[in-house]
Design an enzyme around this catalytic site. Structure first.
Site, PDB file in Angstrom:
ATOM      1  N   GLY A   1       0.606  -1.308   0.059  1.00  0.00           N
ATOM      2  CA  GLY A   1      -0.107   0.059   0.078  1.00  0.00           C
ATOM      3  C   GLY A   1       1.007   1.267  -0.012  1.00  0.00           C
ATOM      4  N   ASP A   2       2.093   1.162   0.254  1.00  0.00           N
ATOM      5  CA  ASP A   2       2.829   2.455   0.528  1.00  0.00           C
ATOM      6  C   ASP A   2       4.254   1.984   0.140  1.00  0.00           C
ATOM      7  OD1 ASP A   2       3.583   4.907   0.336  1.00  0.00           O
ATOM      8  OD2 ASP A   2       3.566   5.160   2.947  1.00  0.00           O
TER       9      ASP A   2
END
Lengths: 328, 211
Positions: free
Chosen positions: B124-125
């Site tokens: 996600g990041d």
């Protein structure tokens, strides 16, 4: 002193603006195509530009109180944008450059938004939040270029508001009506909040918001929920970019910058990081010619001019493909 | 959790404190309230990010990816107590490394992301700030607050797109070498399964209105 005429025509607006090398906006006129129904058709927009362009150019020269012979440079929005609109605008710019015998400059639309915002705010090195019908980007200067740190993975925030507005019977552009209704809303309905790294996605939120309307929930509450969710996502990616780049200026620009709630939220983000905040004033935040003229002057200063033969439009021109020679 | 220590990082959504307990160092990660969000969104984000982070750190470990172990979680103040990893983010050291060493670390970054994807999760990041390098050149991945389970090809494609974007904005002068070695590691780990994800990564980039 150098005087530049800038032509902007990347999407639904056509604008002509005249700016001096001292940073004075001598004139700035534009017109936006407002379709009776549906969205923007690229061909209709280009016809709008072809029809109104010459009138607006004449008006910008009259408003500036100069004669065409005093124009030293012609700048135009070379991209990114809708092909037919870009080509119509480029044709006008080339003709003027040849007729007046002055240099032609191709300007990147996104870079121009940042530069006119920097001129107005006096900022040197901001994190820019650029939000409009076609763009939702977080941009900052790094390694000689403006780089997009985050953007929408699907639709732009302005487009999301317009599509929702159309679904509920609002006329284009829907943003101001959504803002007005949101002020009267008070009940928050959960909508998908989608942040991926520094990117955002609005399509899931749009689908859910339309469903809430179809289920008969009060429109003011839905508008309130849309604004809080959509702007919260933008605030988060802006905050990530500020934390990442450690810059201390935050600039809000683009058509959606008019929204007062978005401004309040981003002001809050800037405060949290001890950064200065500026919202670009509406006449310079939307798509208009002054931003193209001012960026043209900056590019002219570093010899970034175009030959007619290599002045083709760049519909997919990325922000980080433009050399920013005028910044250290 | 009320633990004393020195702030070692203040990120966009969390405060990282280094604390000493039982003669060891730990990290206390707390997600403070954001006054500019309405309370309904603020508290739901703090709760979901805290819970995702714990789950992500543990699932990643079970997939053979080195992550700090979670020792405690407090859902009242949205804090997590986890191992302190004495490493440096790849973002900070990248420019000091030779291209072979840097390439090898990126290759391992690609394999780590591939292991997560094979296990059905996305980070996600996935930035170079979230890959820690320790003195023995071991690689650890942190910051799972945006991680998700039951990952689709689209979600995995976004993960790779985010790596590409992070390299563009933070490592512009080395991005080609770093990206190609990361993708190489990803493909070596995943084999044929990597193809649809790589295609989706390119499609996602083209999807924005202009680029």
């Amino acid at each position: 002193m150098t005087i530049c005429l800038g032509l902007e025509g990347t999407a639904h607006s056509f604008g002509a603006g005249i700016v001096s090398s001292e940073g004075l906006v001598l004139s700035n006129v534009w017109d936006m195509l407002r379709p009776d129904e549906g969205g923007i058709h690229p061909r209709e927009a280009s016809q709008h530009h072809a029809y109104l362009g010459p009138l607006l150019i004449r008006q910008s020269i009259d408003d500036a109180g100069i004669s065409p012979k005093q124009i030293d440079i012609i700048a135009f929005s070379q991209g990114p944008g809708l092909g037919p609109c870009l080509r119509t605008t480029a044709t006008m710019a080339r003709s003027l450059s040849l007729h007046l015998g002055v240099p032609l400059i191709g300007v990147n639309h996104c870079v121009a938004h940042i530069e006119i915002g920097s001129l107005e705010s006096g900022f040197n090195d901001p994190v820019t939040i650029y939000v409009s019908g076609g763009n939702s980007q977080v941009i900052a200067f790094a390694g000689g270029r403006y780089r997009t740190f985050g953007e929408t993975l699907d639709i732009a925030i302005g487009n999301m508001l317009d599509v929702f507005g159309r679904h509920v019977g609002m006329r284009f552009p829907a943003g101001p009506k959504v803002e007005k209704l949101a002020k009267m809303g008070s009940t928050y309905h959960t909508l998908p909040y989608s942040v991926k790294g520094m990117d955002i996605s609005y399509s899931g939120m749009l689908t859910s918001a339309r469903r809430l309307f179809d289920e008969g929930l009060p429109l003011d509450d839905i508008c309130y929920s849309i604004q809080e969710t959509a702007f919260g996502m933008l605030a988060e990616v802006a905050e990530r970019a500020i934390a990442h780049t450690k810059k201390n200026e935050v600039l809000l620009t683009g058509g959606v910058a008019r929204n007062n709630r978005l401004t309040e939220i981003l002001q809050g983000v800037a405060d949290r990081h001890g950064a200065r905040f500026h919202r670009v004033s509406p006449p310079l935040a939307g798509d208009q010619g002054a931003m193209i003229a001012w960026t043209g002057i900056l590019q002219y200063g570093v010899g970034d001019t175009l030959e007619i033969s290599s002045s083709g439009v760049l519909p997919k021109w990325r922000t980080d493909e433009q050399d920013i020679g005028w910044k250290e | 959790m009320r633990l004393e220590g020195a702030h070692i990082a203040i990120g966009a959504e969390s405060i990282i404190t280094k604390v000493a307990l039982w003669d060891r160092s730990f990290v206390l990660k707390t997600r403070p309230s954001k006054p500019y969000l309405i309370p309904a969104i603020d508290s739901s984000l703090r709760a979901s990010r805290t819970s995702r982070e714990c789950k992500g750190l543990n699932v990643a470990r079970s997939l053979g990816v080195p992550t700090p172990a979670v020792h405690a979680i407090d859902l009242n103040d949205y804090s997590i107590l986890m191992d302190y990893i004495p490493g440096t983010p790849l973002k900070q050291v990248a420019s000091t490394l030779g291209s072979t060493t840097l390439g090898n670390l990126c290759y391992r970054f690609g394999r780590i992301i591939a292991k997560l994807h094979r296990g059905g999760m996305v980070h996600g990041d996935p930035t170079t700030s979230n890959l820690l390098i320790t003195s023995n050149e071991k690689t650890w991945i942190i910051d799972f607050g945006l991680s998700e389970m039951n990952a689709t090809v689209e979600m995995k494609g976004v993960d790779l797109h985010l790596i590409k974007r992070a390299l563009e904005t933070s490592h512009w002068d080395m991005q080609e070498n770093m990206l190609s070695r990361t993708i190489e590691g990803y493909v070596d780990e995943l084999g044929k399964e990597a193809e649809p994800v790589l295609e989706r990564m390119d499609a996602i980039r083209e999807r924005g209105r202009y680029h």
